[in-house]
Design an enzyme around this catalytic site. Structure first.
Site, short mmCIF file in Angstrom:
data_model
loop_
_atom_site.label_atom_id
_atom_site.label_comp_id
_atom_site.label_asym_id
_atom_site.label_seq_id
_atom_site.Cartn_x
_atom_site.Cartn_y
_atom_site.Cartn_z
N SER A 186 0.80 -1.23 0.00
CA SER A 186 0.00 0.00 0.00
C SER A 186 0.82 1.28 0.00
O SER A 186 0.30 2.34 -0.31
CB SER A 186 -0.94 -0.01 1.20
OG SER A 186 -0.20 -0.05 2.39
N HIS A 214 -5.43 -4.46 -0.65
CA HIS A 214 -5.37 -3.38 -1.65
C HIS A 214 -5.47 -3.88 -3.09
O HIS A 214 -5.43 -3.08 -4.01
CB HIS A 214 -4.09 -2.56 -1.46
CG HIS A 214 -4.10 -1.77 -0.20
ND1 HIS A 214 -4.67 -0.52 -0.11
CD2 HIS A 214 -3.66 -2.08 1.05
CE1 HIS A 214 -4.57 -0.08 1.13
NE2 HIS A 214 -3.95 -1.00 1.86
N LYS A 244 -12.10 -1.46 2.15
CA LYS A 244 -11.43 -0.59 1.17
C LYS A 244 -12.28 -0.53 -0.11
O LYS A 244 -13.25 0.21 -0.13
CB LYS A 244 -10.00 -1.09 0.95
CG LYS A 244 -9.22 -1.09 2.28
CD LYS A 244 -7.77 -1.38 2.10
CE LYS A 244 -7.06 -1.69 3.41
NZ LYS A 244 -7.06 -0.60 4.39
N1 PMP Z 1 -4.11 -5.75 5.55
C1 PMP Z 1 -3.60 -4.75 4.80
C2 PMP Z 1 -2.56 -5.07 3.78
C3 PMP Z 1 -4.05 -3.43 4.98
O1 PMP Z 1 -3.56 -2.43 4.26
C4 PMP Z 1 -5.06 -3.18 5.97
C5 PMP Z 1 -5.64 -1.80 6.18
N2 PMP Z 1 -4.78 -0.77 6.34
C6 PMP Z 1 -5.53 -4.25 6.71
C7 PMP Z 1 -5.05 -5.52 6.48
C8 PMP Z 1 -6.56 -4.03 7.77
O2 PMP Z 1 -7.81 -3.98 7.21
P1 PMP Z 1 -9.04 -3.33 7.99
O3 PMP Z 1 -8.92 -1.85 7.81
O4 PMP Z 1 -10.23 -3.91 7.32
O5 PMP Z 1 -8.91 -3.74 9.40
#
Ligand code: PMP
Length: 396
Positions: A186, A214, A244
């Site tokens: 990300s 992502h 997301k």
């Molecule tokens: N895994 C990754 C790769 C993420 O970027 C994120 C969110 N930043 C998450 C898990 C966590 O997801 P959530 O916001 O649904 O808790």
């Protein structure tokens, strides 16, 4: 009276973080998290949300959520295994499996707790996990919780992964070995080298785990990074988030039926934390239906991502090596990246700085997340603000 030792700990550490510029300042939104947001009464072009397809404010999802809330109330009332499973939860999981081309799926309350749940349900102290050094914090925490030996490999460095997989396998020390990677990283927008990872996994009998937070809704016509590479039957764990591109909240694992059955009896957030609300579940299910019916939003996301990237690159910004709509603008020094973001916000673009420790030292950046909901006019305006501030600060 509060504890003296706690007061001292909090005061010293909060001051320390503020001194280092690492104390998060939170700007509450006075509007939905759409392409234009309002903060402190001011309208800003929003390039900071993960609402990739604009579904967080989509009328079809709002309608589905409102209907479910009317029918079933606001809360699920219990954990999944007692009586917090509505038929809607089961329908969502069936849809997720269809979407991901797997036998089954299981939903969690967030992507974060999904990683905590899934890794520790399968791996233990007699196992090892090969983890890309840039993996998300929730993967790192999930690995730690499992008590397995964590072996980090250099970011997307397949020689390093292979050497470490070989060493772990040949040591004979571990019952099971897993390789974990983000599907899309990300902070840079680069894609994991899944075909190579699968080859190494086959050679050393590794369990494969891809967190596609992502990539889902973005790659593979929306179905994700695994589908993008045609590897749906080669990856054991496909993790996704409903927060997301899907626009709601929640997380999930898609995989073989026996894996999902195991997670239903052994993963602790499923057993001990109340399930997703009816509105979350209904809206998420509607979002997945929309993604499966048409690639229109997905195509718009890519058009907008390419448009913004081209505009910023032509101005002379360093946008790194992103292969997805995520568009970093790499500045370098942390304080300069923060100042750049502050000035962009002042001028009308909400794009936040990302600095060490989230990204390596000296690679401070402002990260842009264009979405399918942005118009060309919004992106043109953002690009011209980038030009103004970039020139003023001597970045371009
Ligand atoms: N895994 C990754 C790769 C993420 O970027 C994120 C969110 N930043 C998450 C898990 C966590 O997801 P959530 O916001 O649904 O808790």
């Amino acid at each position: 009276m509060s504890s003296h030792i706690l007061e001292q700990f909090l005061n010293e550490n909060l001051e320390d973080l503020k001194g280092k510029g690492l104390y998060n300042v939170i700007d509450p939104l006075e509007s939905p998290n759409g392409p234009i947001i309002t903060i402190n009464g001011k309208e800003l072009i929003n390039l900071s949300s993960n609402n990739y397809l604009g579904l967080a404010t989509d009328d079809r999802l709002k309608k589905a959520a409102a209907y479910a809330m009317e029918q079933y109330g606001v809360g699920a009332g219990a954990v999944r295994t007692i009586n917090g499973t509505l038929k809607l939860h089961v329908e969502l999981e069936e849809k997720l499996a269809e979407f991901k081309h797997t036998e089954a799926a299981i939903a969690y309350q967030s992507g974060f707790n999904c990683n905590m749940a899934a890794i520790s349900a399968v791996m233990d102290k007699n196992d090892a996990i090969l983890s890309d050094e840039l993996n998300h914090a929730s993967i790192i925490d999930g690995c730690r919780l499992s008590k397995a030996k964590i072996i980090r490999f250099n970011h997307s460095d397949m020689d390093d992964l292979r050497a470490k997989a070989k060493e772990a396998k040949e040591s004979g020390q571990y019952n099971k070995i897993m390789v974990i990677t983000d599907g899309v990283f990300s902070m840079d927008g680069d894609i994991a080298l899944l075909p190579e990872i699968v080859k190494i996994a086959e050679e050393f009998d590794l369990i494969t785990y891809v967190d596609d937070a992502h990539g889902s809704g973005v790659l593979g016509d929306g179905a994700g990074t695994v589908k993008h590479f045609g590897l749906s039957d080669k990856i054991d764990f496909q993790i996704g988030t409903l927060s997301k591109a899907i626009g709601v909240v929640g997380g999930y694992v898609a995989g073989k039926k026996n894996l999902i059955d195991w997670l239903k009896v052994r993963s602790r957030p499923f057993l001990f934390s109340t399930s997703l609300t009816p509105a979350d579940v209904a809206a998420s299910k509607r979002a997945i239906e929309i993604l499966m019916e048409s690639t229109e939003l997905n195509q718009k996301l890519w058009e907008n991502g390419n448009y913004l990237k081209k505009g910023l690159k032509e101005l002379g910004f360093n946008i790194g090596n992103s292969e997805t709509p995520i568009t970093p603008c790499i500045i370098g020094e942390e304080t300069k990246a923060q100042e750049f973001s502050r000035r962009l916000i002042e001028e009308g673009v909400y794009a936040k700085a990302i600095v060490f420790p989230t990204v390596p030292k000296g690679t401070g950046r402002v990260r842009n997340m264009p979405t399918a909901a942005h118009t060309n006019e919004m992106l043109d305006q953002a690009i011209s603000i980038y030009e103004k501030v970039g020139k003023e600060m001597g970045i371009i």
